[in-house]
Every structure is written in C-alpha cells, then in structure tokens.
Design a protein around this motif. Sequence first.
Motif, mmCIF file in Angstrom:
data_model
loop_
_atom_site.group_PDB
_atom_site.id
_atom_site.type_symbol
_atom_site.label_atom_id
_atom_site.label_comp_id
_atom_site.label_asym_id
_atom_site.label_seq_id
_atom_site.Cartn_x
_atom_site.Cartn_y
_atom_site.Cartn_z
ATOM 1 N N GLY A 104 15.838 45.190 47.921
ATOM 2 C CA GLY A 104 15.373 43.737 47.371
ATOM 3 C C GLY A 104 16.086 43.544 45.837
ATOM 4 N N GLU A 106 18.864 45.078 44.415
ATOM 5 C CA GLU A 106 20.147 45.889 44.290
ATOM 6 C C GLU A 106 20.631 45.677 42.733
ATOM 7 O OE1 GLU A 106 19.453 43.580 46.780
ATOM 8 O OE2 GLU A 106 19.155 44.926 48.547
ATOM 9 N N THR A 108 23.799 44.654 41.146
ATOM 10 C CA THR A 108 25.168 44.167 41.645
ATOM 11 C C THR A 108 25.812 43.661 40.362
ATOM 12 O OG1 THR A 108 24.186 41.986 42.106
ATOM 13 C CG2 THR A 108 24.311 43.518 43.835
ATOM 14 N N LEU A 111 29.640 38.476 42.141
ATOM 15 C CA LEU A 111 29.673 38.115 43.444
ATOM 16 C C LEU A 111 28.737 38.978 44.415
ATOM 17 C CD1 LEU A 111 33.086 36.758 44.449
ATOM 18 C CD2 LEU A 111 31.144 35.720 44.066
ATOM 19 N N GLY A 112 27.890 39.842 43.846
ATOM 20 C CA GLY A 112 26.957 40.825 44.737
ATOM 21 C C GLY A 112 27.611 41.930 45.138
ATOM 22 N N TRP A 113 28.776 42.577 44.486
ATOM 23 C CA TRP A 113 29.045 43.884 45.127
ATOM 24 C C TRP A 113 27.977 44.804 44.227
ATOM 25 C CZ3 TRP A 113 32.442 43.682 49.000
ATOM 26 C CH2 TRP A 113 32.944 42.609 49.102
ATOM 27 N N LEU A 114 27.844 45.718 45.031
ATOM 28 C CA LEU A 114 26.984 46.939 44.642
ATOM 29 C C LEU A 114 27.531 47.672 43.546
ATOM 30 C CD1 LEU A 114 25.377 48.168 48.153
ATOM 31 C CD2 LEU A 114 24.502 46.581 46.437
ATOM 32 N N VAL A 116 27.354 51.050 42.955
ATOM 33 C CA VAL A 116 27.013 52.218 43.624
ATOM 34 C C VAL A 116 26.800 53.251 42.567
ATOM 35 C CG1 VAL A 116 27.712 53.882 45.216
ATOM 36 C CG2 VAL A 116 28.106 51.352 45.794
ATOM 37 N N ASN B 215 29.285 47.994 53.441
ATOM 38 C CA ASN B 215 28.789 49.118 52.984
ATOM 39 C C ASN B 215 28.757 49.029 51.144
ATOM 40 O OD1 ASN B 215 28.982 51.092 54.890
ATOM 41 N ND2 ASN B 215 31.283 50.527 55.195
ATOM 42 N N ARG B 216 29.458 48.092 50.693
ATOM 43 C CA ARG B 216 29.534 47.839 49.273
ATOM 44 C C ARG B 216 28.714 46.577 48.788
ATOM 45 N NH1 ARG B 216 32.332 52.523 46.650
ATOM 46 N NH2 ARG B 216 31.437 54.005 48.155
ATOM 47 N N HIS B 217 28.185 45.965 49.363
ATOM 48 C CA HIS B 217 27.690 44.591 49.134
ATOM 49 C C HIS B 217 26.170 44.565 49.460
ATOM 50 C CE1 HIS B 217 27.551 39.927 48.909
ATOM 51 N NE2 HIS B 217 28.580 40.192 47.835
ATOM 52 N N ARG B 218 25.609 43.644 48.362
ATOM 53 C CA ARG B 218 24.197 43.112 48.686
ATOM 54 C C ARG B 218 23.855 42.922 50.082
ATOM 55 N NH1 ARG B 218 22.402 40.158 43.961
ATOM 56 N NH2 ARG B 218 23.759 38.357 45.168
ATOM 57 N N PHE B 219 24.805 42.109 50.856
ATOM 58 C CA PHE B 219 24.634 41.396 52.067
ATOM 59 C C PHE B 219 24.605 42.405 52.996
ATOM 60 C CE2 PHE B 219 26.618 39.337 55.859
ATOM 61 C CZ PHE B 219 25.637 39.016 56.483
ATOM 62 N N GLN B 222 21.274 44.614 52.672
ATOM 63 C CA GLN B 222 20.006 43.862 53.070
ATOM 64 C C GLN B 222 19.982 43.763 54.538
ATOM 65 O OE1 GLN B 222 19.343 40.313 50.783
ATOM 66 N NE2 GLN B 222 18.892 41.528 48.921
ATOM 67 N N ALA B 233 11.153 45.346 54.035
ATOM 68 C CA ALA B 233 12.146 44.248 53.418
ATOM 69 C C ALA B 233 11.267 43.209 52.772
ATOM 70 C CB ALA B 233 13.258 44.041 54.156
ATOM 71 N N MET B 236 9.418 44.064 49.876
ATOM 72 C CA MET B 236 10.046 44.273 48.621
ATOM 73 C C MET B 236 10.928 43.091 48.083
ATOM 74 S SD MET B 236 9.707 47.062 47.621
ATOM 75 C CE MET B 236 8.269 47.682 48.019
ATOM 76 N N GLY B 237 10.557 41.812 48.917
ATOM 77 C CA GLY B 237 10.850 40.593 48.338
ATOM 78 C C GLY B 237 12.129 40.164 49.011
ATOM 79 N N ILE B 238 12.807 40.640 49.975
ATOM 80 C CA ILE B 238 13.713 40.112 50.692
ATOM 81 C C ILE B 238 13.487 39.083 51.878
ATOM 82 C CG2 ILE B 238 15.607 40.748 52.314
ATOM 83 C CD1 ILE B 238 15.661 43.717 51.213
#
Lengths: 265, 349
Positions: A104, A106, A108, A111-114, A116, B215-219, B222, B233, B236-238
């Motif tokens: 919750g 992350e 980022t 554009l929201g890419w992590l 890592v 694998n590499r994005h918030r989407f 989540q 989840a 934790m605010g999702i």
Amino acid sequence: MAERIIELRDISKSYGQVYALGGVNLSVDRGEVVGLIGDNGAGKSTLIKILSGVVKPTSGEILVRGKPVTGWSPARSRDAGIETVFQDRALAVQQTIVRNIFMGRELTSWLGWLKVNKEIAEASRLMREIGFTSKVFTPQSIVGQLSGGERQGVAIARAIYKKAELIVLDEPTTALSLTETAKVFHFVRQVRASGRSILFIGHNIHHVFDIADRFVVLDRGKVALTADRSEVKSAEDLINFMEDVAHPSGLPGLHDAGDAGRAAR
Amino acid sequence: MSKTMEPDLQSPLGGTHGETAGKEWRHPSDNWLRGFILDNRAALGTLAVFIVMMAVFMIANPVVFTTWYLYSSVLTTLPVALFVVVPLVFVVTCGEIDLSFPATMGFASWVFALVVQAGYDPFLGIAAAMVTGMLLGFLVGSLVVYGGLSSLIATLGMNFLLRGLIQIINEGRSTALTGLADSWAYKIFSSQLYGIPVQIFWAIGFVVLSALLYNRHRFGAQVKVVGDNPDSAQQMGIDVKRVRVKVFVFVGIGAAIAGTFSVMINFTWWPTAGDGYLLPVLASVFVGGTPTWGGIGTVVGGAIGAVTVSFIQTGVVAAGLSGFYVQFFNGLIIILSLLGHKWNQARYR
C-alpha cells in the motif's frame, strides 16, 4: 521525564446496556514497553480498537503528546504514530518480505513503476534496525517460508516504515513456541532501543512480565492494577494478583493481591 | 538487557553474532541462475511441457513440423488468445475469474465493425472498440465487486447476456469488411513482415509490457497482495475494490484488442466472434502455472501456456492423428501440467 506519546483518560465504552470499558486510564511514554494483561473479555480488544480509532469511546479523553485530541479516528491515530500489529492475517504470506513491508506504500518512480532496488535496500535497513538479520532469508524471501516469530518481525518492520512511534502488538506470542517468542522479544527490545514505544498485549503473564517495563492489568473493563517493573518482584506476584481478581474473597492469593492492589493506587 | 535473553537468529546455520553483525543479507538465490530458476519455476515448467510436447509431435511427423506454414498459421491465431490470457492471469491472481471475455470480444469487435462499415478510419474503430471493452470491463467488474456477486457466476451470466444482446440485434447476420485490406490499420496490425504475421509482434509487446506491469509496477504488486490477503491489503490502505475493478477493466481492454485482431484476420465480423476462445484461454492460464487460489501467478507462463494450447490442435492434426484426438490431448496436457505445477509450487498459508 520521557515524552508521553499517548494518554487515555477515563475512557468508557458501552454497547447498549453492556459495559466493555468503565473509566480506563492508560498512558505510554517514549521508549517504554507497556504490558497490557487481561483475560478474555477483560476489554483488551475494545481498548486496542479505541487506540487505533476504529471504535469511538462513549466517554473519556485522548491526549497525544500531552494535547487533548478531538475527533479521534483511524487517520488521527495513524497521524499520532500508532500502528497496530494483529496476531494473524496481517501479512500476505505468498509475497516477499519487501512486498509486505511496502504494502500500500510502494516506492515508485514515474507512472508507478516500482523502485525495486531502493525497496530492497530500505527493507534491509528496516530489518537490521529491529535486529532481524539472517543468512537464510533475504528481503526477497517469501513470508510463508518464515516462522511465526519472524513474521511478527516483518509486521514490526512494516510498522516502523510507517513511521510508527507506538507499536501495538496484539497477542504477538500467543501461538508461538519458546524460541519464536524469544525472537519476538529480541525485536521488541531493538524497537525500544531505537526510542519507540510498544504496547505489548497478552494473556500469558510470564511473557508479558519478561518484556514489559510497566504492567497494566485489565479486568472486566477496569484497570485492576498498574505497576512498574520495580514494584513487582516476580511473575508469580502478578499471577497471584490476577487469581485474586478472578476469585475475590477467601481464596489463596488474597494477601499478595492486597499488596499489589495497594501498589496500584 | 541481558545477553542471554537474546535469541540467536543465526543459529540455524551455526553462525555467531560476531561473524554476522553488520553483514548484508545472503541467500542461496544470490547465484543469479539459481535465483532465476526459483523465481520463474512455474513458467519454466510450462516451457518444459511445451518442449516435450513439440518433440513428440516432431518425432511423429518430422516433415510437417519443419515447414513454416504450420507455424505461420499458429502465429496468426495465437496473438488473439494472448491478448486475453495475459489479463486473465491478473484476474486469477486477484482471486477472481472472468468468463465474460468472449462476449466482450464479440461486443467490442462489433463496435469496431460498425465504425469501419460506416466509412470511418479503422484506427477510430480500434479506439472505439477499446473504449467499449473498457466500459464493459468496468460494468462486469463493478457488478462483481460492488454488487458483491460471485465472479464465477456473475461473469458467466454477463457472457450470456452480452452475447444474447449481440444475437438479438444482429439476428445472426455477419458483417463483411472488405475495404479493410487497403487500410493503414490493416498493414500495421494484420499484415506480414518477412513472412511472419505481424500480430505476433504486437502480442509479444503486449506480453512484455504486461509482465513488467505484473512484476515491476504498483498495479501488479497490489493485484497480488489483494489476491493473497484482502483484509491485510485493506488495512494497509489499499483500495481493494478499486484494484479488483481495475483487473476486470484490463480484461475488457485485452478482449477488445483480441476481438478486433480476429476480425482483421478474417475481414468479417461474426455475431459469434470470440465464442470459441473461452475454454482454450482458461486452460492456457492454468497450464501456464497460475494457481487457482490467487496471490501468485505468472504472465510469461500464461503466454507459454497459450502457445502450448494453440499447438495442440494444429499439432495433433499435423501429426497425422484424426481430429478426434484433439480433445483427448487437450485434456492430457492440462492434467499433466497441473500435476507438474502442484509438485513445483508450495502453497503458503
């Protein structure tokens, strides 16, 4: 005197005709571990829910760092730095430690890419801070592979990442073996050493006695005893007192409890 | 603080505090090859199944399996499946299922056909189809999530409902789009490049982008957490419901692209467009190594699963067996894959 993180004054909560809490006082200072003991139905969970803002007290006052707060809510509770770690169901066990710590929130970039690598480094730092280092596990290990005590460690690390000043541990050792309990104690001591506070809730008096700096015994919605570690000689003192609370008048343990009761007032 | 009270967290491997203090984490998977295999064992297992299957086919009929025509035909139809298999991996990871995508394929491609037939540019038709897919995905997702319905039954119902709507309005009539062959959209999305169907490049791009999203994005992060432990989840605010609706919208978009591509291959829109994809696509997701219980999954594995399933039908016929064997082999591959994955991945609780 250490800064007072939170203080509950004369908190009452009733559900219709039933009193869950009747005039409870509870405070936690910076860098202390407060042990909250009580049998099932003593009002522990109601008190936790009030602390985390989920349940509104019927009457009473809540002070954050000495200042009274109005409109207490889950958001206010988080802003005050209070994080509750529930005994089970708190972690996503098929995910990595990193994903659980940053659940919750992350890290980022555009554009929201992590990010890592940054997440792994930050998770590493948090785990070291609470004394959770291992040759076997990395921040990218799956939580399901960890033992019960280590899972508590992940939950505590997550709370610290969320800038928690006071971590409420709800029965953290109830389902754990001795070695696992020792791990949790180790984490709790590290957290205290870092200047944060812990409210340690349990019904195993030995566990709470070993870890807490101060004890609060809750019984049928009232505080039956508050005592500093220095005032209680052994866990047996506490147990005797609890027995007396449970079986008043004429039963063994009355005398000891009387002493402890006086200490409370 | 007494020293004896401290647990020795290093003890399982016999280390001591002095040795390990301050050291970074170490792990068997620090060996990159072993780590890669551990992290991708579901996808690699699916790949192994595919390779064994192809080897059997090739031994059965070496001539057909070394001609390009066979692969060219699979590469034309496979992309259509890939555009729905991949979003479905997200849905299953999220702990839901979507059986309404065949009707969404039909509906969105119908909008595409209407726009093109009316004389507008096919690019506009593609955009209209994707918006339709998004809206249908949102509708289905909202029904499941905010209506609190079982996704299995609700999406099955929506599949019948939408397909019925298409049939009622069109009364079974198809739409021929003969002008499509001269358009730029056709050249870009449906022609051949050095003899290779161009759809496969778009599909590979889609798979790669989706794998990164997963694998590499918030989407993706989540989606996995919501599928794993929605209570946690939420705490934790999702916004759990929002994440769930989003995966259905993603399927809607994928189904719209898939439907449009299938129309562009045939130059014709049929009211049944998309119907045949329901079971092969679902099989691909699970053959690919995404478990049914949610929380984990693999996009690349799903894609390999789709390749496997696509080759079964072509392969069985090309290997000289009669068409009656197709279903038998479909089932055999599904069962063998599931057994392999069961042995391959533990379920943590």
